[in-house]
Design a protein around this motif. Structure first.
Motif, PDB file in Angstrom:
ATOM      1  N   ILE A 174       0.859  -1.113  -0.164  1.00  0.00           N
ATOM      2  CA  ILE A 174       0.038   0.202   0.022  1.00  0.00           C
ATOM      3  C   ILE A 174       0.884   1.139  -0.158  1.00  0.00           C
ATOM      4  O   ILE A 174       1.880   1.177   0.684  1.00  0.00           O
ATOM      5  N   MET A 175       0.724   2.333  -1.007  1.00  0.00           N
ATOM      6  CA  MET A 175       1.844   3.137  -0.948  1.00  0.00           C
ATOM      7  C   MET A 175       1.194   4.682  -1.321  1.00  0.00           C
ATOM      8  O   MET A 175       0.206   4.750  -1.991  1.00  0.00           O
ATOM      9  N   LEU A 176       1.831   5.462  -0.794  1.00  0.00           N
ATOM     10  CA  LEU A 176       1.778   6.968  -1.267  1.00  0.00           C
ATOM     11  C   LEU A 176       2.698   7.196  -2.167  1.00  0.00           C
ATOM     12  O   LEU A 176       3.882   6.969  -2.213  1.00  0.00           O
ATOM     13  N   GLY A 245       3.378  -0.762   3.988  1.00  0.00           N
ATOM     14  CA  GLY A 245       3.132   0.714   3.708  1.00  0.00           C
ATOM     15  C   GLY A 245       4.530   1.169   2.989  1.00  0.00           C
ATOM     16  O   GLY A 245       5.470   1.007   3.814  1.00  0.00           O
ATOM     17  N   CYS A 246       4.459   1.906   2.025  1.00  0.00           N
ATOM     18  CA  CYS A 246       5.476   2.552   1.197  1.00  0.00           C
ATOM     19  C   CYS A 246       5.159   3.858   0.902  1.00  0.00           C
ATOM     20  O   CYS A 246       4.276   4.339   1.059  1.00  0.00           O
ATOM     21  N   HIS A 247       6.330   4.450   0.475  1.00  0.00           N
ATOM     22  CA  HIS A 247       6.344   5.767  -0.142  1.00  0.00           C
ATOM     23  C   HIS A 247       7.381   5.707  -1.329  1.00  0.00           C
ATOM     24  O   HIS A 247       8.425   5.159  -1.481  1.00  0.00           O
ATOM     25  N   GLY A 248       6.899   6.456  -2.477  1.00  0.00           N
ATOM     26  CA  GLY A 248       7.655   6.259  -3.768  1.00  0.00           C
ATOM     27  C   GLY A 248       7.518   7.338  -4.516  1.00  0.00           C
ATOM     28  O   GLY A 248       6.456   8.452  -4.330  1.00  0.00           O
ATOM     29  N   TYR A 249       8.186   7.825  -5.471  1.00  0.00           N
ATOM     30  CA  TYR A 249       8.177   8.997  -6.228  1.00  0.00           C
ATOM     31  C   TYR A 249       7.644   8.650  -7.606  1.00  0.00           C
ATOM     32  O   TYR A 249       8.227   8.007  -8.308  1.00  0.00           O
ATOM     33  N   ALA A 250       6.787   9.503  -8.318  1.00  0.00           N
ATOM     34  CA  ALA A 250       6.351   9.480  -9.627  1.00  0.00           C
ATOM     35  C   ALA A 250       7.245  10.291 -10.236  1.00  0.00           C
ATOM     36  O   ALA A 250       7.663  11.270 -10.211  1.00  0.00           O
ATOM     37  N   LEU A 297       0.056   6.332   7.014  1.00  0.00           N
ATOM     38  CA  LEU A 297       0.771   6.799   5.953  1.00  0.00           C
ATOM     39  C   LEU A 297       0.545   8.456   5.715  1.00  0.00           C
ATOM     40  O   LEU A 297       1.707   9.162   5.614  1.00  0.00           O
ATOM     41  N   LEU A 298      -0.544   8.656   5.657  1.00  0.00           N
ATOM     42  CA  LEU A 298      -0.719  10.159   5.559  1.00  0.00           C
ATOM     43  C   LEU A 298      -0.463  10.922   6.680  1.00  0.00           C
ATOM     44  O   LEU A 298       0.168  11.975   6.432  1.00  0.00           O
ATOM     45  N   GLU A 299      -0.568  10.497   7.746  1.00  0.00           N
ATOM     46  CA  GLU A 299      -0.174  11.409   9.101  1.00  0.00           C
ATOM     47  C   GLU A 299       1.521  11.294   9.020  1.00  0.00           C
ATOM     48  O   GLU A 299       1.997  12.431   9.320  1.00  0.00           O
TER      49      GLU A 299
END
Length: 306
Positions: A174-176, A245-250, A297-299
């Motif tokens: 699940i990713m931002l 939970g992950c974060h990535g750059y587009a 993740l948003l917080e």
């Protein structure tokens, strides 16, 4: 990240693996007068306010299928295997989830593990390899197919193949996804009105977490992603998933939606996300609920800053 512990974590139990593997010790645990059984109606727990209800084991038949959850402050805890599992998709279980969120955090985490286990047992009473009945073993952390009884040596007995089976956990990424300070969020067809959340998808065999994030985002919204990092994880017992939970750059902002997966997806500014997290009725979207790791993740992203 410690201040952003996701919901449904922190059970605090001693899983006591040594007892699981020792039938005599396990039987002794079950016979202890202070042992406790989680009171359940099928897969739903009985609740007393924000606490689970536990009962003594003295009235439980010896042949009842019980899962050994572990020790809570030295007291053995068990849960009963339900007659049948729940095969409904997660979105159809929102009513149950809303009720469960009344539980105190540790109580919820204990129940989540119990629910995942007893649901798995209820839906795996037969061997996936040969179709014969299985039996609970290792305190409920395994099921065994009975070994083949070859009888007179002709190899035509009525037993099973002897295969062991283990509780299943399905990994989900699940990713931002971020671009120029904005976040990409989407909504599925079954989402509540105005709700948007992080994109998510199952990690497939032969795939690492980073590859799953990039593939899912490309498939769902047509965006290429790099620079993926891990943030936090959360068990999700509907039925038994591990949300990673992950974060990535587009690399760009142009969206091409897979409408079989996503009803809508949009880029949201930091100000819009802050307003949604505040619960404002005038916000541009409704933020994920507190029990969802997407909320965590948003917080985390807001606290992380630009």
């Amino acid at each position: 990240m410690a201040q952003f512990r996701p919901a449904i974590t922190g059970h605090g139990l001693d899983r006591d693996d040594h007892t699981r593997a020792d039938p005599a010790n396990l039987a002794a645990m079950r016979a202890r007068p202070d042992a406790r059984l989680l009171s359940m109606d099928g897969l739903m727990p009985h609740m007393d306010g924000d606490a689970l209800v536990w009962t003594a084991l003295d009235a439980v038949p010896d042949d009842a299928e019980l899962v050994f959850l572990g020790l809570k402050e030295g007291i053995p805890l068990f849960a009963p295997v339900a007659e049948k599992g729940d095969t409904r998709p997660a979105y159809e279980q929102r009513g149950n989830r809303a009720l469960l969120m009344q539980l105190a955090p540790r109580e919820l985490a204990i129940y989540a593990g119990a629910r995942s286990l007893v649901d798995w047992h209820a839906r795996h009473r037969f061997c996936a390899n040969c179709g014969k009945p299985t039996t609970l073993s290792k305190g409920g952390w395994q099921r065994d197919c009975a070994k083949l009884d070859t009888g007179n040596g002709a190899g035509t007995g009525t037993g099973g193949c002897g295969a062991p089976h283990f509780p299943r956990t399905d990994p989900v990424a699940i990713m931002l996804i971020e671009h120029d300070g904005d976040l990409l969020l989407g909504r599925g067809a079954n989402f509540p009105e105005r709700s948007y959340s992080a994109l998510a998808g199952f990690i497939e065999p032969g795939e690492c977490i980073e590859e799953a994030v990039a593939r899912e985002v490309l498939e769902e919204v047509g965006v290429i992603v790099g620079g993926v990092t891990y943030v936090a994880s959360q068990p999700w017992p509907f039925p038994s998933q591990l949300m990673i939970g992950c974060h990535g750059y587009a690399t760009g902002r142009q969206l091409t939606l897979d409408e079989t997966e996503i009803e809508d997806a949009r880029w949201f500014t930091r100000a819009e996300i802050a307003e949604a997290l505040s619960g404002s009725e005038t916000s541009s979207f409704r933020a994920p609920p507190s029990e969802a790791i997407a909320r965590t993740l948003l917080e985390w992203w807001m606290e992380r800053g630009v």
